[in-house]
Design an enzyme around this catalytic site. Structure first.
Site, PDB file in Angstrom:
ATOM      1  N   ARG A   7      -9.659 -25.852  -4.595  1.00 21.04           N
ATOM      2  CA  ARG A   7     -10.116 -26.993  -3.810  1.00 21.04           C
ATOM      3  C   ARG A   7      -9.259 -27.178  -2.585  1.00 21.04           C
ATOM      4  NH1 ARG A   7     -11.520 -31.937  -6.883  1.00 21.04           N
ATOM      5  NH2 ARG A   7     -11.709 -32.628  -4.738  1.00 21.04           N
ATOM      6  N   ARG A  63     -18.431 -18.972   8.382  1.00 25.09           N
ATOM      7  CA  ARG A  63     -19.182 -17.803   8.853  1.00 25.09           C
ATOM      8  C   ARG A  63     -18.501 -17.171  10.069  1.00 25.09           C
ATOM      9  NH1 ARG A  63     -21.935 -17.037   4.678  1.00 25.09           N
ATOM     10  NH2 ARG A  63     -23.718 -18.326   4.180  1.00 25.09           N
ATOM     11  N   CYS A  74     -23.489 -26.837   2.265  1.00 23.07           N
ATOM     12  CA  CYS A  74     -22.891 -28.072   2.794  1.00 23.07           C
ATOM     13  C   CYS A  74     -23.642 -29.265   2.220  1.00 23.07           C
ATOM     14  CB  CYS A  74     -23.002 -28.119   4.322  1.00 23.07           C
ATOM     15  SG  CYS A  74     -21.989 -26.912   5.175  1.00 23.07           S
ATOM     16  N   GLU A  77     -20.647 -36.249   1.406  1.00 23.93           N
ATOM     17  CA  GLU A  77     -19.922 -37.018   0.395  1.00 23.93           C
ATOM     18  C   GLU A  77     -20.578 -38.379   0.228  1.00 23.93           C
ATOM     19  OE1 GLU A  77     -17.171 -36.611  -1.601  1.00 23.93           O
ATOM     20  OE2 GLU A  77     -16.948 -34.531  -0.986  1.00 23.93           O
ATOM     21  N   ARG A  89     -14.278 -31.418   2.821  1.00 27.38           N
ATOM     22  CA  ARG A  89     -13.746 -30.907   1.557  1.00 27.38           C
ATOM     23  C   ARG A  89     -14.350 -29.546   1.272  1.00 27.38           C
ATOM     24  NH1 ARG A  89     -14.257 -36.439   0.845  1.00 27.38           N
ATOM     25  NH2 ARG A  89     -12.526 -37.498  -0.211  1.00 27.38           N
ATOM     26  N   TYR A 107      -4.459 -29.091   0.873  1.00 26.88           N
ATOM     27  CA  TYR A 107      -4.823 -30.387   1.464  1.00 26.88           C
ATOM     28  C   TYR A 107      -4.059 -30.541   2.770  1.00 26.88           C
ATOM     29  CZ  TYR A 107      -7.275 -31.333  -2.800  1.00 26.88           C
ATOM     30  OH  TYR A 107      -8.174 -31.252  -3.841  1.00 26.88           O
ATOM     31  N   ARG A 115      -5.833 -36.020  -3.579  1.00 23.25           N
ATOM     32  CA  ARG A 115      -5.511 -35.411  -4.878  1.00 23.25           C
ATOM     33  C   ARG A 115      -4.036 -35.072  -4.919  1.00 23.25           C
ATOM     34  NH1 ARG A 115      -9.179 -33.509  -8.727  1.00 23.25           N
ATOM     35  NH2 ARG A 115      -7.242 -33.473  -9.889  1.00 23.25           N
TER      36      ARG A 115
END
Length: 122
Positions: A7, A63, A74, A77, A89, A107, A115
């Site tokens: 992530r 890409r 895609c 959120e 994200r 991150y 997170r």
């Protein structure tokens, strides 16, 4: 090899095409580098943006890095009150010999607060 998920997130200073593409590419490159991956190790990538990210699809940045044979998706959120603005994200499914606790999540640009249990300093 085992399939794992990695992530990451980054925050945009402004919602402008070039900035979004730059920050998303930076995020993708950091995920690959920190986990000793190549694009051949990537199975799929799911990218999201907060509702205030409208300038471009984050997948376009991936890409542009030459990752063209990997399924990308895609999505937006949830629009949660008080959520951090202008965030992209990423969740990538990868093939790796690393154990789950050895995966290095990424991150960037202030998003460690999303997170902090997974994040390393950026």
């Amino acid at each position: 090899m085992t399939i794992r998920a990695v992530r990451g997130a980054t925050q945009l200073d402004v919602d402008e095409v070039e900035h979004l593409l730059e920050r998303t590419a930076e995020l993708m490159q950091a995920v690959l580098k920190r986990n000793d991956l190549t694009s051949d190790d990537v199975i799929s990538i799911f990218l999201t943006g907060t509702p205030d990210v409208r300038s471009a699809f984050p997948a376009a940045a991936v890409r542009a890095l030459g990752i063209t044979d990997v399924p990308l998706m895609c999505a937006q959120e949830l629009d949660v009150e008080g959520a951090m603005p202008r965030v992209v994200r990423l969740m990538a499914h990868i093939e790796t010999d690393r154990r789950r606790d050895e995966i290095r999540h990424v991150y960037l640009h202030g998003t460690t607060v999303l997170r902090d249990d997974l994040a390393e300093d950026d």
